[in-house]
Design a protein around this motif. Sequence first.
Motif, mmCIF file in Angstrom:
data_model
loop_
_atom_site.group_PDB
_atom_site.id
_atom_site.type_symbol
_atom_site.label_atom_id
_atom_site.label_comp_id
_atom_site.label_asym_id
_atom_site.label_seq_id
_atom_site.Cartn_x
_atom_site.Cartn_y
_atom_site.Cartn_z
ATOM 1 N N UNK A 228 0.430 -1.581 0.107
ATOM 2 C CA UNK A 228 -0.036 0.055 0.152
ATOM 3 C C UNK A 228 0.707 1.389 0.214
ATOM 4 N N UNK A 229 0.124 2.274 -0.015
ATOM 5 C CA UNK A 229 1.135 3.383 0.079
ATOM 6 C C UNK A 229 0.982 3.888 1.547
ATOM 7 N N UNK A 230 2.538 4.818 1.990
ATOM 8 C CA UNK A 230 2.918 4.367 2.805
ATOM 9 C C UNK A 230 3.253 6.448 3.092
ATOM 10 N N UNK A 231 3.306 7.300 2.898
ATOM 11 C CA UNK A 231 3.633 8.450 2.691
ATOM 12 C C UNK A 231 3.021 8.907 2.073
ATOM 13 N N UNK A 232 2.516 10.246 2.639
ATOM 14 C CA UNK A 232 1.253 11.313 0.994
ATOM 15 C C UNK A 232 1.345 12.434 1.811
ATOM 16 N N UNK A 233 0.926 13.710 1.381
ATOM 17 C CA UNK A 233 0.614 15.123 1.368
ATOM 18 C C UNK A 233 -0.728 14.900 0.334
ATOM 19 N N UNK A 234 -1.836 15.541 1.429
ATOM 20 C CA UNK A 234 -3.001 15.795 0.656
ATOM 21 C C UNK A 234 -3.535 17.062 0.432
ATOM 22 N N UNK A 235 -2.929 17.937 -0.968
ATOM 23 C CA UNK A 235 -3.065 18.952 -1.075
ATOM 24 C C UNK A 235 -4.235 19.598 -1.857
ATOM 25 N N UNK A 266 -11.575 25.317 -2.308
ATOM 26 C CA UNK A 266 -11.050 24.080 -3.495
ATOM 27 C C UNK A 266 -11.849 23.840 -4.886
ATOM 28 N N UNK A 267 -11.120 23.922 -6.259
ATOM 29 C CA UNK A 267 -11.449 23.718 -7.530
ATOM 30 C C UNK A 267 -10.632 22.358 -7.867
ATOM 31 N N UNK A 268 -9.190 21.701 -7.267
ATOM 32 C CA UNK A 268 -8.510 20.619 -7.507
ATOM 33 C C UNK A 268 -7.985 19.705 -6.434
ATOM 34 N N UNK A 269 -7.728 18.610 -5.848
ATOM 35 C CA UNK A 269 -7.206 18.046 -4.578
ATOM 36 C C UNK A 269 -6.123 16.811 -5.428
ATOM 37 N N UNK A 270 -5.040 17.111 -4.477
ATOM 38 C CA UNK A 270 -4.231 15.867 -5.303
ATOM 39 C C UNK A 270 -3.318 15.758 -3.955
ATOM 40 N N UNK A 271 -3.483 13.809 -4.144
ATOM 41 C CA UNK A 271 -2.228 12.465 -3.627
ATOM 42 C C UNK A 271 -0.791 13.198 -4.154
ATOM 43 N N UNK A 272 -0.377 13.937 -2.993
ATOM 44 C CA UNK A 272 1.234 13.932 -3.633
ATOM 45 C C UNK A 272 1.729 12.336 -2.908
ATOM 46 N N UNK A 273 1.937 11.729 -3.826
ATOM 47 C CA UNK A 273 2.466 10.229 -3.293
ATOM 48 C C UNK A 273 4.081 10.425 -2.706
ATOM 49 N N UNK A 278 6.302 -1.112 -0.332
ATOM 50 C CA UNK A 278 7.996 -2.179 -1.181
ATOM 51 C C UNK A 278 8.496 -1.030 -1.837
ATOM 52 N N UNK A 279 8.191 0.692 -1.714
ATOM 53 C CA UNK A 279 9.214 1.546 -2.562
ATOM 54 C C UNK A 279 8.899 1.022 -4.285
ATOM 55 N N UNK A 280 8.177 0.397 -4.766
ATOM 56 C CA UNK A 280 8.367 0.176 -6.403
ATOM 57 C C UNK A 280 6.881 0.979 -6.681
ATOM 58 N N UNK A 281 5.634 1.478 -6.598
ATOM 59 C CA UNK A 281 4.594 1.346 -7.348
ATOM 60 C C UNK A 281 3.718 2.748 -6.275
ATOM 61 N N UNK A 282 3.399 3.894 -5.783
ATOM 62 C CA UNK A 282 2.382 4.569 -5.737
ATOM 63 C C UNK A 282 0.631 3.601 -6.041
ATOM 64 N N UNK A 283 -0.030 3.290 -4.835
ATOM 65 C CA UNK A 283 -1.524 2.679 -5.643
ATOM 66 C C UNK A 283 -2.039 3.168 -4.421
ATOM 67 N N UNK A 284 -3.323 3.841 -5.775
ATOM 68 C CA UNK A 284 -4.796 4.358 -4.841
ATOM 69 C C UNK A 284 -6.277 2.961 -5.218
ATOM 70 N N UNK A 285 -6.598 2.593 -4.518
ATOM 71 C CA UNK A 285 -8.014 2.273 -4.575
ATOM 72 C C UNK A 285 -9.189 3.567 -5.518
ATOM 73 N N UNK A 286 -9.226 3.821 -4.574
ATOM 74 C CA UNK A 286 -10.092 4.908 -4.388
ATOM 75 C C UNK A 286 -9.851 6.531 -3.671
ATOM 76 N N UNK A 287 -10.293 7.517 -3.988
ATOM 77 C CA UNK A 287 -9.836 9.136 -3.697
ATOM 78 C C UNK A 287 -11.099 9.898 -3.938
ATOM 79 N N UNK A 288 -11.645 9.753 -2.111
ATOM 80 C CA UNK A 288 -13.102 11.265 -2.059
ATOM 81 C C UNK A 288 -12.662 12.442 -1.219
ATOM 82 N N UNK A 289 -13.859 13.164 -1.523
ATOM 83 C CA UNK A 289 -13.911 14.571 -1.012
ATOM 84 C C UNK A 289 -15.003 14.984 -0.702
#
Length: 292
Positions: A228-235, A266-273, A278-289
């Motif tokens: 899963x995703x380990x570290x991120x910022x909500x922007x 806000x008119x846009x939301x970002x997940x800064x991964x 596992x230090x390979x990919x950024x994986x998001x199943x669903x983003x809700x606002x």
Amino acid sequence: MIKVPGPRTAAVLLAAVGLTLLGVPATAEPPAAAPTRSTVQVSTTPERLDVVGLPCLPGQLTLTMINTGSESRYADLFLDPTGPLQLSRDIFSSWLPATDPDQPVSAPVEVRVPRDTEPGDHKITLRLDRSRLDVPVRVNPLPGKDPGSNLALGEQAAASSTHGNFELCGAVDGDADSEHWDTLTGWNDGTRAAFPDTYDVALAEPTMINKVVLSTLDSARYPARSVGLKDWDVQVRSGAGGWTTVAEVRGNQAGRVTSTFDPVRADQVRILCLAGNDNTYSRIVELEVYGS
């Protein structure tokens, strides 16, 4: 002087007269053969489609061709939409082997309409050989979005990259089930072991928001603590301004994380991964606002 025809000429004349009396011209060509019926059966799933004017929530139609004939053949299935319907393909071409039992060959097509499309009925006409099949399509009103609704559902997504096995819109399609991961739902970036990655969603209009829920990959086979995703910022961003960080998540091992913050327009939301477990990919199943 009247010239009397000889026996052979008279026989020919009598034959011609006889044919004419029977209603058949003496020089008539054989009748044209009737059109051969197509040996390919065409169907769709569903048989009738409903769509709404959300950019990342298209109607999903599956086309199927079956060769019922005794000879293998190549087939072109043409798609002709009416009115505002926008299709991800206008032709489905495939080699159809003659097998017993008959084997179906299928392909997906996405059906979209502009956001401002009025509710109403339209159709997609499928053409193959001399056959026609009309698929009814109903354009429904846009779903209402009050402060308790997921404001990201179906809205336009953008990303720094997307893996070839995934769809850009996969993380705003309303499906947060990790068991549907990979080609069915979710987003995966396309740059292995390279961070940061970004996943954005543009809201329908500037809105006061105070909560973002992120579901990362977390299933019995693929637990969040491993992939899963380990570290991120909500922007967030409003208008032409820059991105502002409103929440931070570090060391995550859960499949679903809720970030709350002071209400912000806000008119846009970002997940800064920033990192995956596992230090390979950024994986998001669903983003809700959600709005405040």
